[in-house]
Design an enzyme around this catalytic site. Structure first.
Site, PDB file in Angstrom:
ATOM      1  N   MET A 164       5.947 -10.546   5.487  1.00 37.62           N
ATOM      2  CA  MET A 164       6.856  -9.577   6.008  1.00 37.62           C
ATOM      3  C   MET A 164       8.353 -10.469   6.384  1.00 37.62           C
ATOM      4  O   MET A 164       8.319 -11.547   6.599  1.00 37.62           O
ATOM      5  CB  MET A 164       6.649  -9.195   7.368  1.00 37.62           C
ATOM      6  N   GLU A 165       9.360  -9.816   5.670  1.00 34.44           N
ATOM      7  CA  GLU A 165      10.643 -10.626   5.550  1.00 34.44           C
ATOM      8  C   GLU A 165      11.462 -10.744   6.858  1.00 34.44           C
ATOM      9  O   GLU A 165      12.799 -11.040   6.640  1.00 34.44           O
ATOM     10  CB  GLU A 165      11.500  -9.893   4.350  1.00 34.44           C
ATOM     11  N   GLU A 187      12.567  -2.660  -1.568  1.00 30.85           N
ATOM     12  CA  GLU A 187      11.339  -3.170  -2.299  1.00 30.85           C
ATOM     13  C   GLU A 187      11.202  -3.068  -3.791  1.00 30.85           C
ATOM     14  O   GLU A 187      10.899  -3.969  -4.315  1.00 30.85           O
ATOM     15  CB  GLU A 187      10.303  -2.260  -1.789  1.00 30.85           C
ATOM     16  N   HIS A 195       9.560 -13.286  -2.898  1.00 35.18           N
ATOM     17  CA  HIS A 195       9.815 -11.891  -2.654  1.00 35.18           C
ATOM     18  C   HIS A 195      10.320 -11.736  -1.241  1.00 35.18           C
ATOM     19  O   HIS A 195      11.403 -11.277  -0.824  1.00 35.18           O
ATOM     20  CB  HIS A 195       8.601 -11.139  -2.683  1.00 35.18           C
ATOM     21  N   GLU A 196       9.642 -12.329  -0.153  1.00 37.71           N
ATOM     22  CA  GLU A 196      10.130 -12.199   1.196  1.00 37.71           C
ATOM     23  C   GLU A 196      11.741 -12.889   1.376  1.00 37.71           C
ATOM     24  O   GLU A 196      12.459 -12.507   1.885  1.00 37.71           O
ATOM     25  CB  GLU A 196       9.218 -12.921   2.207  1.00 37.71           C
TER      26      GLU A 196
HETATM   27  N1  BES Z   1       8.657  -5.362   3.931  1.00 39.74           N
HETATM   28  C1  BES Z   1       7.183  -5.847   3.177  1.00 39.74           C
HETATM   29  C2  BES Z   1       6.134  -5.885   4.092  1.00 39.74           C
HETATM   30  C3  BES Z   1       5.481  -4.645   4.700  1.00 39.74           C
HETATM   31  C4  BES Z   1       5.073  -3.561   3.978  1.00 39.74           C
HETATM   32  C5  BES Z   1       5.766  -4.314   5.970  1.00 39.74           C
HETATM   33  C6  BES Z   1       4.621  -2.335   4.467  1.00 39.74           C
HETATM   34  C7  BES Z   1       5.243  -3.215   6.651  1.00 39.74           C
HETATM   35  C8  BES Z   1       4.642  -2.279   5.958  1.00 39.74           C
HETATM   36  C9  BES Z   1       7.300  -7.249   2.354  1.00 39.74           C
HETATM   37  O1  BES Z   1       8.574  -7.368   2.091  1.00 39.74           O
HETATM   38  C10 BES Z   1       6.366  -6.800   1.095  1.00 39.74           C
HETATM   39  O2  BES Z   1       6.564  -5.931   0.185  1.00 39.74           O
HETATM   40  N2  BES Z   1       5.206  -7.528   1.016  1.00 39.74           N
HETATM   41  C11 BES Z   1       4.082  -7.322  -0.131  1.00 39.74           C
HETATM   42  C12 BES Z   1       4.225  -8.540  -0.987  1.00 39.74           C
HETATM   43  C13 BES Z   1       5.168  -8.501  -2.078  1.00 39.74           C
HETATM   44  C14 BES Z   1       5.159  -9.763  -2.861  1.00 39.74           C
HETATM   45  C15 BES Z   1       5.247  -7.429  -2.833  1.00 39.74           C
HETATM   46  C16 BES Z   1       2.764  -7.060   0.656  1.00 39.74           C
HETATM   47  O3  BES Z   1       2.877  -7.373   1.865  1.00 39.74           O
HETATM   48  O4  BES Z   1       2.166  -6.650  -0.048  1.00 39.74           O
HETATM   49 ZN    ZN Z   2       9.090  -6.375   0.085  1.00 43.88          ZN
END
Ligand code: BES
Ligand code: ZN
Length: 908
Positions: free
Chosen positions: A272-273, A329, A306-307
């Site tokens: 999470m970013e 995203e 990514h983050e």
């Molecule tokens: N912002 C998301 C994390 C997130 C996703 C928080 C859904 C709450 C609900 C983060 O940037 C993200 O996309 N993470 C991905 C990994 C990424 C490399 C695609 C994940 O956690 O799967």
């Molecule tokens: Zn993301």
């Protein structure tokens, strides 16, 4: 929340908030059983909208006080909201709203909001977790400046972190459990509540100071439990590389003095970013050669990237509402994919040129494979939705492969249409216009187009944006006709909506990268009618109509069309190529993606003939010879060879059968037979491949070494498979030896899976030994569970084993990684064990979804999606799967998360 009729949220209903929260001062008295939150907000009415009461979100909280400018006010609760009616008429200008509430972190098994993991406190606020910490306007278009004070027991929680910069810290008077201390943080950047984070735990950090191009100094930290410090080097290197890359490629510099990554063991997602304080699943931080595979190393690099990249695409410019999720995203996945490609060592090709076959192409193939295996089925199934959805019940259900991976393809198409430099210009304009704002996908597309007037994107922007609004994978049918007398080649292209229910869909803008390959292997120049001669052998055609024709002139002989190079658009291509054409492309196509695709198609044609038409499953000599020539090729990259020699997955084969009913056991048998034949026919070649790709020297996770290991491990798996068929003991013996001696986890796990997947007798002692060796390494034990749950089924033994593993002392549903390692692996990763004629697999799935739902609805809902495609199954699977879905849906107090999924599933 659990209510009877969940509310549907619609994109068209968006309205700006009635109030703004300009700044927040939060104080936390951290206690696992009862944490006190003092929340002081500077609020003002939004004068652009009609006056309305202040309605704050709040969930699972105990409210103890509400003061406006220091005076108590009356309030009421309505649909989970805290409503203050009297503020409706408040005069313009800021007022102070103070709220006190408590929450219970140790009972928070949903892992959303403030929760405990191990002996620490962690938060996860995206998408709507902040309201589980305190009352707030918990929506991304409300951006505030945060000041956060953490107060806690000093011995138990020596490290206190939040977003931004540390401004103060010190000791407090003793508490019941001994000395206490505090830390105060300030984040100067206004941010939406979903980017808030805090951590209080006993952690240690790897630190690195860096200087950016502008000459500013920054402190990078990777925080982990004591004892994990030696596993943080790769994460730190990946972070440094990310900072350097974003500056070089997009001129986006780190804007904070301090950038922190914290690893936590219990985490629903990957990472999470949160601004300046990224929180990561340990899986995407911790790595050592002894415990992590090449794949794990690559995963860390891409997730850290990514983050980090979200800091600009997501945090500096955020989403106006959650329907715009792909704004951050999709774009950030595109950026992390580009980062991983640039990091792979092979240089980026010029616009329009084909890349060389190497690590870069391998990454692209892997990305497309994932898109087609997961996103295409989603787009064809009951949960299909546009990249920008129109409605949702639970936003957590829309962090989907469509929003992410298809969203990234939409950005990639823009990049293709305006060129790499044009795209970088577009990004600059996007930041010039919108830095500090909460915006929409339209704003992004507009900026890219406006920075490139005259481009195909600018010309057809409105039509291009249909990629955001129309669901389903378009089908692109191509027919080529060569006319010898005129030496012309005419390509007819027709696009159609992929979904049967997609009536009224309009044509998309499809960038189609193509080449023509002579049957002698020569790449032919591409000169269209009315154009001057050219030496270019690849170009991008832009399709805008439902049907279009392109006539190439001066074509000396009948070519083989190589269409959709590099997978230039997320479409399903039907090009009518026959084996002879595909063999030409496999041998000669300069485009690595299409070369790989040719081999996949050759394999797929054979698999489908067996599964669908009941053809004999014996492999033909030309196919075997083609596979051998790839395996033995003198120049091809080992990683690329490994991809070519990996057969299409069972799930992907299943999707090609639709609309014909899918029999997972037939697919499994056909694929298994093809594997066995390739193992036998190429036996000497596999032996060569195994020996020729050994690596001497210390482990490094670079793409070339990883590719060699992947090919050697593939070879070992094939050799063990053949040994099993012949009842031989030599290769299983060698695999066991390698398992014991391996100097890194990639080779150790490779050898172990070769034993497990060939049902070797030595698999059992190896599994036992593996557990003994790694019983204190949680991430390795996850792999141990997953490996057993994905073993090829024989007589129901794997299913029985999975059920037994549920009761293993190391198993727990409460840790998401562990739950996934067994359940996801079995139900999604092992069709032959899961799809049982007696339906026991589906019943098992339903039981686990219900069990999980009571603990962690977000995780349960992701599990629930496994049954999405029940309607495609053949009997007896179909009836049993439907009954299992119906049983879940019949549960009275189901979460909205799971209810939304099973409701859609039953409608299919
Ligand atoms: N912002 C998301 C994390 C997130 C996703 C928080 C859904 C709450 C609900 C983060 O940037 C993200 O996309 N993470 C991905 C990994 C990424 C490399 C695609 C994940 O956690 O799967
Ligand atoms: Zn993301």
């Amino acid at each position: 929340m659990r209510d009877a009729t969940p509310t549907v949220i619609r994109r068209e209903d968006y309205t700006a908030p009635a109030f703004w929260i300009r700044s927040v001062d939060l104080t936390f008295e951290l206690d696992p059983a009862k944490t006190l939150v003092i929340n002081r907000m500077q609020v003002e009415r939004n004068e652009a909208v009609p006056p309305a009461p202040l309605r704050l979100h709040g969930e699972d909280l105990n409210l103890t006080r509400v003061l406006v400018n220091g005076e108590s006010v009356s309030f009421r609760h309505e649909d989970g909201l805290l409503v203050i009616d009297s503020l409706q008429g408040v005069p313009p200008g800021p007022f102070l709203l103070e709220i006190r509430n408590t929450c219970c972190p140790e009972k928070n098994t949903r892992l959303s909001g403030l929760y405990t993991s191990g002996n620490g406190f962690f938060t996860q606020c995206e998408a709507e977790g902040f309201r589980r910490i305190t009352y707030f306007l918990d929506r991304p278009d409300v951006m505030a400046v945060y000041t956060v004070t953490l107060r806690a027991n000093k011995a138990a929680y020596p490290v206190l972190l939040s977003n931004g910069n540390l401004v103060e810290q010190g000791d407090l008077e003793d508490g019941l459990n001994g000395p206490r201390h505090y830390a105060k943080w300030h984040d100067p950047f206004p941010k939406p509540s979903y980017l808030f984070a805090l951590v209080a735990a006993d952690l240690v950090a790897r630190e690195q100071h860096i200087r950016t191009r502008a000459g500013k100094n920054h402190l990078l930290q990777v925080w982990v439990r004591r004892g994990d410090l030696d596993k943080t080097e790769h994460a730190m290197q990946s972070l440094i590389a990310s900072v350097v890359w974003d500056e070089a490629r997009f001129k986006l510099a780190l804007d904070l003095e301090r950038f922190m990554i914290v690893a936590v063991e219990d985490f629903n997602m990957g990472a999470m970013e949160n601004k300046g304080l990224n929180i990561f699943n340990t899986k995407y931080v911790l790595a050592s050669p002894a415990t992590a595979t090449d794949e794990n190393y690559a995963g860390i690099e891409s997730v850290v990237g990514h983050e980090y990249f979200h800091n600009w695409t997501g945090n500096r410019i955020t989403c106006r509402d959650w329907f715009q999720l792909s704004l951050k995203e999709g774009l950030t996945v595109f950026r992390d994919q580009e980062f991983s490609m640039d990091m792979s060592g092979s240089p980026a090709p010029e616009d329009g040129a084909t890349p060389v076959i190497g690590a870069r192409a391998v990454r692209r193939i892997e990305d497309v494979r994932r898109l087609r295996e997961v996103q295409f089925p989603e787009d064809a199934g009951p949960m299909a939705h546009p990249v920008r959805p129109d409605s949702y019940v639970e936003i957590n259900n829309f962090y989907t492969t469509t929003v992410y991976e298809k969203g990234a393809e939409v950005v990639r198409m823009m990049n293709t249409l305006v060129g790499r430099e044009g795209f970088a210009r577009g990004m600059s304009l996007y930041f010039e216009r919108h830095d500090g704002q909460a915006v929409t996908c339209d704003d992004f597309a507009q900026a890219i187009a406006d920075a490139n007037p005259g481009s195909a994107l600018a010309r057809a922007l409105a039509q291009f944006k249909r990629w955001y609004s129309q669901a389903g994978t378009p089908k692109l049918t191509a027919r080529g006709r060569y006319d010898p007398p005129t030496r012309t080649y005419t390509l007819g292209l027709e696009q159609a909506a992929g979904r049967a229910d997609a009536l009224g869909q309009q044509p998309f803008v499809i960038p189609l990268a193509i080449g023509l390959v002579g049957r002698d292997g020569q790449a032919l120049p591409l000169q269209l009618e009315d154009e001057p001669p050219t030496s270019a052998t690849q170009r991008v055609l832009v399709l805008e109509e439902a049907r279009s024709f392109f006539t190439f002139i001066n074509v000396d002989s009948e070519p083989v069309p190589s269409l959709l190079r590099g997978f230039s658009a997320p479409v399903q291509l039907v090009d009518g190529l026959v084996d002879a054409d595909l063999l030409v492309l496999l041998q000669h196509d300069p485009d690595p993606f299409n070369r790989w695709e040719a081999a996949q198609r050759l394999a797929m044609n054979r698999l489908l003939a067996v599964v669908r038409d009941g053809a004999p499953d014996e492999l033909d000599a030309p196919f075997i010879a083609a596979m051998r020539s790839v395996l033995r090729h003198a120049e091809l990259d080992p990683a690329f060879k490994e991809l070519v020699l990996t057969l299409p997955s069972e799930a992907y084969i299943a999707e090609q059968l639709v609309p014909a009913p899918v029999d997972p056991q037939r697919i499994y048998a056909a694929r298994r037979s093809m594997l066995a034949q390739l193992a036998r026919a190429l036996r000497a070649d596999w032996e060569w491949a195994f020996d020729a790709h050994q690596i001497v020297g210390a482990y490094t996770p670079d793409p070339l070494s990883a590719g060699k290991r992947a090919l050697a491990n593939r070879a070992l798996a094939m050799l063990c498979l053949d040994a099993a068929a012949l009842g031989e003991a030599v290769w299983p013996g060698r695999a066991f030896q390698r398992f014991k001696d391996a100097g890194n986890m990639t080779d150790r796990l490779g050898a172990l899976s070769a034993l497990v997947n060939s049902n070797a007798e030595l698999a059992e002692p190896a599994l036992t030994r593996f557990h003994e060796l790694f019983r204190h390494e949680a991430l390795v034990i996850d792999n141990w569970f997953a490996l057993q749950a994905t073993a090829p089924e024989t007589d129901g033994r794997v299913f029985e084993r999975a059920k037994r593993l549920l009761r293993h002392p190391d198993f727990s549903l409460r840790n998401p990684n562990r739950a996934r390692s067994l359940l996801q692996a079995l139900c999604a990763g092992n069709p032959s064990a899961f799809h049982r004629a007696d339906g026991a697999g589906y019943a098992f799935w339903a039981d686990r979804v219900l069990e999980l739902d009571a603990i962690n609805p977000q995780l349960a809902s992701r599990m629930a999606r496994i049954a999405d495609r029940w309607a495609q199954l053949d009997e007896p699977y179909r009836g049993a799967a439907r009954a299992a879905v119906a049983r879940v849906a019949a549960k009275a107090d189901l979460s909205n998360d799971v209810r939304e999924i099973v409701t859609h599933a039953l409608e299919s």
